[in-house]
Scaffold this motif. Sequence first.
Motif, mmCIF file in Angstrom:
data_model
loop_
_atom_site.group_PDB
_atom_site.id
_atom_site.type_symbol
_atom_site.label_atom_id
_atom_site.label_comp_id
_atom_site.label_asym_id
_atom_site.label_seq_id
_atom_site.Cartn_x
_atom_site.Cartn_y
_atom_site.Cartn_z
ATOM 1 N N GLY A 157 0.628 -1.231 -0.048
ATOM 2 C CA GLY A 157 -0.134 0.010 0.086
ATOM 3 C C GLY A 157 0.763 1.196 -0.023
ATOM 4 O O GLY A 157 0.320 2.409 0.058
ATOM 5 N N GLY A 158 2.261 1.081 0.016
ATOM 6 C CA GLY A 158 2.853 2.390 -0.137
ATOM 7 C C GLY A 158 3.537 2.930 1.257
ATOM 8 O O GLY A 158 4.318 3.732 1.246
ATOM 9 N N THR A 159 3.296 2.146 2.295
ATOM 10 C CA THR A 159 3.883 2.518 3.766
ATOM 11 C C THR A 159 5.463 2.207 3.677
ATOM 12 O O THR A 159 5.787 1.086 3.071
ATOM 13 C CB THR A 159 3.468 1.697 4.781
ATOM 14 N N THR A 160 6.423 3.295 4.068
ATOM 15 C CA THR A 160 7.905 3.036 3.802
ATOM 16 C C THR A 160 8.691 2.812 5.366
ATOM 17 O O THR A 160 8.217 3.551 6.109
ATOM 18 C CB THR A 160 8.321 4.181 2.946
ATOM 19 N N GLU A 161 9.627 2.257 5.263
ATOM 20 C CA GLU A 161 10.707 2.426 6.275
ATOM 21 C C GLU A 161 12.012 2.489 5.645
ATOM 22 O O GLU A 161 12.098 1.801 4.634
ATOM 23 C CB GLU A 161 10.415 1.149 7.031
ATOM 24 N N SER A 197 20.791 4.912 8.369
ATOM 25 C CA SER A 197 21.885 5.459 7.701
ATOM 26 C C SER A 197 21.447 6.199 6.330
ATOM 27 O O SER A 197 22.180 7.092 5.733
ATOM 28 C CB SER A 197 22.887 4.444 7.079
ATOM 29 N N VAL A 198 20.207 6.180 5.823
ATOM 30 C CA VAL A 198 19.750 6.540 4.637
ATOM 31 C C VAL A 198 18.491 7.552 4.790
ATOM 32 O O VAL A 198 17.915 8.006 3.939
ATOM 33 C CB VAL A 198 19.495 5.444 3.570
ATOM 34 N N LYS A 199 18.022 7.647 5.968
ATOM 35 C CA LYS A 199 16.889 8.476 6.279
ATOM 36 C C LYS A 199 17.023 9.880 5.796
ATOM 37 O O LYS A 199 17.969 10.360 6.181
ATOM 38 C CB LYS A 199 16.444 8.429 7.738
ATOM 39 N N GLY A 200 15.872 10.258 5.207
ATOM 40 C CA GLY A 200 16.259 11.744 4.829
ATOM 41 C C GLY A 200 17.004 11.993 3.501
ATOM 42 O O GLY A 200 16.912 12.912 2.967
ATOM 43 N N ARG A 201 17.458 10.825 3.006
ATOM 44 C CA ARG A 201 18.234 11.014 1.911
ATOM 45 C C ARG A 201 17.620 10.215 0.699
ATOM 46 O O ARG A 201 17.754 10.486 -0.721
ATOM 47 C CB ARG A 201 19.651 10.674 1.911
ATOM 48 N N PHE A 202 17.348 9.003 0.886
ATOM 49 C CA PHE A 202 16.865 7.994 0.010
ATOM 50 C C PHE A 202 15.077 8.124 -0.042
ATOM 51 O O PHE A 202 14.729 8.120 1.092
ATOM 52 C CB PHE A 202 17.168 6.609 0.342
ATOM 53 N N ALA A 227 1.166 -0.983 -11.254
ATOM 54 C CA ALA A 227 0.795 -1.260 -12.395
ATOM 55 C C ALA A 227 1.948 -1.558 -13.486
ATOM 56 O O ALA A 227 1.611 -2.397 -14.425
ATOM 57 C CB ALA A 227 0.384 0.301 -13.138
ATOM 58 N N LYS A 228 3.254 -1.037 -13.116
ATOM 59 C CA LYS A 228 4.403 -1.444 -13.924
ATOM 60 C C LYS A 228 5.225 -2.562 -13.194
ATOM 61 O O LYS A 228 6.421 -3.108 -13.616
ATOM 62 C CB LYS A 228 5.255 -0.192 -14.330
ATOM 63 N N ASN A 229 4.721 -3.156 -12.171
ATOM 64 C CA ASN A 229 5.675 -4.249 -11.373
ATOM 65 C C ASN A 229 7.132 -3.539 -11.385
ATOM 66 O O ASN A 229 8.176 -4.474 -11.419
ATOM 67 C CB ASN A 229 5.395 -5.612 -12.178
ATOM 68 N N THR A 230 7.278 -2.385 -10.908
ATOM 69 C CA THR A 230 8.318 -1.819 -10.488
ATOM 70 C C THR A 230 8.574 -1.117 -9.219
ATOM 71 O O THR A 230 7.617 -0.474 -8.901
ATOM 72 C CB THR A 230 8.934 -0.835 -11.897
ATOM 73 N N VAL A 231 9.891 -1.021 -8.653
ATOM 74 C CA VAL A 231 10.146 -0.437 -7.511
ATOM 75 C C VAL A 231 11.372 0.311 -7.668
ATOM 76 O O VAL A 231 12.262 -0.045 -8.530
ATOM 77 C CB VAL A 231 10.348 -1.698 -6.424
ATOM 78 N N TYR A 232 11.516 1.481 -7.095
ATOM 79 C CA TYR A 232 12.344 2.425 -7.492
ATOM 80 C C TYR A 232 13.174 2.981 -6.137
ATOM 81 O O TYR A 232 12.477 2.783 -4.995
ATOM 82 C CB TYR A 232 11.777 4.046 -8.086
ATOM 83 N N LEU A 233 14.248 3.357 -6.349
ATOM 84 C CA LEU A 233 14.981 3.925 -5.121
ATOM 85 C C LEU A 233 15.788 5.304 -5.622
ATOM 86 O O LEU A 233 16.633 5.206 -6.334
ATOM 87 C CB LEU A 233 16.026 2.949 -4.495
ATOM 88 N N GLN A 234 15.114 6.415 -5.154
ATOM 89 C CA GLN A 234 15.836 7.688 -5.410
ATOM 90 C C GLN A 234 16.846 7.837 -4.250
ATOM 91 O O GLN A 234 16.487 7.914 -2.943
ATOM 92 C CB GLN A 234 14.542 8.983 -5.618
ATOM 93 N N MET A 235 18.086 8.119 -4.629
ATOM 94 C CA MET A 235 19.237 8.524 -3.692
ATOM 95 C C MET A 235 19.773 9.936 -3.823
ATOM 96 O O MET A 235 20.264 10.130 -4.971
ATOM 97 C CB MET A 235 20.109 7.448 -3.986
#
Length: 121
Positions: free
Chosen positions: A54-58, A62-67, A74-82
């Motif tokens: 449903g989109g809840t994130t944790e 070490s990466v909080k606030g940056r990633f 719909a696209k079966n895709t997960v992303y990570l913006q760093m």
Amino acid sequence: QVLLVESGGGLVQAGGSLRLSCAASGFDFPMYYMGWFRQPPGKQRELVARISSGGTTEYADSVKGRFTISRDNAKNTVYLQMNSLKPEDTAVYYCNTYPARLYGPTGLIYWGQGTQVTVSS
């Protein structure tokens, strides 16, 4: 057959940004928690971020606030913006279900090939 294809890694200077993508197939993607993991040189693989169906994130401290992790069911895709990358973020990055529990043809837990992220100082 389960397939996870990570992309978007590269070489970047400290302070820079990258966006990783992971295309998934072979399982009911929208129903699973997904995670991004990383394995620094000579170290064990660790969880970086996870996202519920449903989109809840944790995030790891070490990466909080940056990633930022996100997904497009719909696209079966997960992303990570760093953003604000640091040399200590250098690692091979993998996506997988969280926890990793899909098996490949070898009978072992399946992992994709990962994507290398190198951050220079």
